[in-house]
Design a protein around this motif. Sequence first.
Motif, PDB file in Angstrom:
ATOM      1  N   ASN A   1      66.992 -40.654  57.835  1.00 51.44           N
ATOM      2  CA  ASN A   1      65.775 -40.594  57.530  1.00 51.44           C
ATOM      3  C   ASN A   1      64.838 -38.891  57.550  1.00 51.44           C
ATOM      4  O   ASN A   1      64.053 -38.433  56.009  1.00 51.44           O
ATOM      5  CB  ASN A   1      64.251 -40.912  59.005  1.00 51.44           C
TER       6      ASN A   1
ATOM      7  N   THR B   1      66.850 -37.530  53.886  1.00 54.51           N
ATOM      8  CA  THR B   1      66.567 -38.490  52.956  1.00 54.51           C
ATOM      9  C   THR B   1      64.883 -37.158  52.500  1.00 54.51           C
ATOM     10  O   THR B   1      64.606 -37.318  51.571  1.00 54.51           O
ATOM     11  CB  THR B   1      65.704 -40.199  53.444  1.00 54.51           C
ATOM     12  N   GLN B   2      63.611 -36.862  54.004  1.00 58.29           N
ATOM     13  CA  GLN B   2      63.248 -36.109  53.305  1.00 58.29           C
ATOM     14  C   GLN B   2      63.704 -34.278  52.743  1.00 58.29           C
ATOM     15  O   GLN B   2      62.876 -34.243  51.885  1.00 58.29           O
ATOM     16  CB  GLN B   2      61.987 -35.866  54.360  1.00 58.29           C
ATOM     17  N   LYS B   3      64.487 -34.362  53.139  1.00 57.40           N
ATOM     18  CA  LYS B   3      65.345 -32.747  52.582  1.00 57.40           C
ATOM     19  C   LYS B   3      65.716 -33.018  50.976  1.00 57.40           C
ATOM     20  O   LYS B   3      65.205 -32.206  50.288  1.00 57.40           O
ATOM     21  CB  LYS B   3      66.539 -32.842  53.696  1.00 57.40           C
ATOM     22  N   LEU B   4      66.570 -34.347  51.526  1.00 55.93           N
ATOM     23  CA  LEU B   4      66.957 -34.967  49.262  1.00 55.93           C
ATOM     24  C   LEU B   4      65.410 -34.705  48.733  1.00 55.93           C
ATOM     25  O   LEU B   4      65.599 -34.497  47.432  1.00 55.93           O
ATOM     26  CB  LEU B   4      67.083 -35.903  49.957  1.00 55.93           C
ATOM     27  N   GLN B   5      64.381 -35.700  49.506  1.00 53.63           N
ATOM     28  CA  GLN B   5      62.945 -36.021  48.635  1.00 53.63           C
ATOM     29  C   GLN B   5      62.767 -33.749  47.774  1.00 53.63           C
ATOM     30  O   GLN B   5      61.603 -33.878  47.150  1.00 53.63           O
ATOM     31  CB  GLN B   5      61.838 -36.518  49.115  1.00 53.63           C
TER      32      GLN B   5
ATOM     33  N   ARG C   1      64.155 -31.368  48.084  1.00 57.97           N
ATOM     34  CA  ARG C   1      64.811 -30.988  46.677  1.00 57.97           C
ATOM     35  C   ARG C   1      64.528 -31.404  45.315  1.00 57.97           C
ATOM     36  O   ARG C   1      64.170 -31.197  44.239  1.00 57.97           O
ATOM     37  CB  ARG C   1      66.555 -31.181  46.891  1.00 57.97           C
ATOM     38  N   ASP C   2      64.928 -32.790  45.999  1.00 55.29           N
ATOM     39  CA  ASP C   2      64.441 -33.057  43.899  1.00 55.29           C
ATOM     40  C   ASP C   2      62.715 -32.711  43.536  1.00 55.29           C
ATOM     41  O   ASP C   2      63.344 -32.191  42.324  1.00 55.29           O
ATOM     42  CB  ASP C   2      64.290 -35.371  44.872  1.00 55.29           C
ATOM     43  N   GLY C   3      61.955 -32.549  44.007  1.00 54.55           N
ATOM     44  CA  GLY C   3      60.773 -31.815  43.389  1.00 54.55           C
ATOM     45  C   GLY C   3      60.896 -30.425  43.131  1.00 54.55           C
ATOM     46  O   GLY C   3      60.781 -29.798  42.080  1.00 54.55           O
TER      47      GLY C   3
END
Length: 109
Positions: free
Chosen positions: A79, A82-86, A88-90
Motif C-alpha cells: 500500500n 502504491t501511494q508513492k507510485l501514484q 510519482r505518476d502525478g
Amino acid sequence: MNALGKKIRLLRHQKGWSQEDVAKRLDISIPAFSKIETGITDVNLSRLNQISKLFNLTVVQLLSTSDSEEDKEYVNEVNALTQKLQLRDGEVIELQKKVIDLYEQLHKR
C-alpha cells in the motif's frame, strides 16, 4: 493448488529459494517437492514438521490460513509503495505538461 501448497510456495518465494533449494533442505526430490506445492501429494505429519522447522514456523502457523503479522506487513508495504507510485505518476504528468509547453513555445517563434 491447495492452501497449504500456496503458503509453502509463498514462504519459499519470501526466502528467495528455488524448488531445488527447498527439496535439498528437505532431502527429497524436486518433483516430490513440486507435488507438495501443487497439492498433488498429501503431506504427512512428519513432513509438515520438517517444512515448518525449515521456515521457522510451528505446524499450526504453517497450516493456518488466517493473515499473519508478516502478511499484514507485506500488505502495508504494498500500500505504501502504491501511494508513492501514484505520487510519482502525478509528477511525471506535470513534467510532461511542462515539456509540451516548452515545445509549443519553441515552435511559436
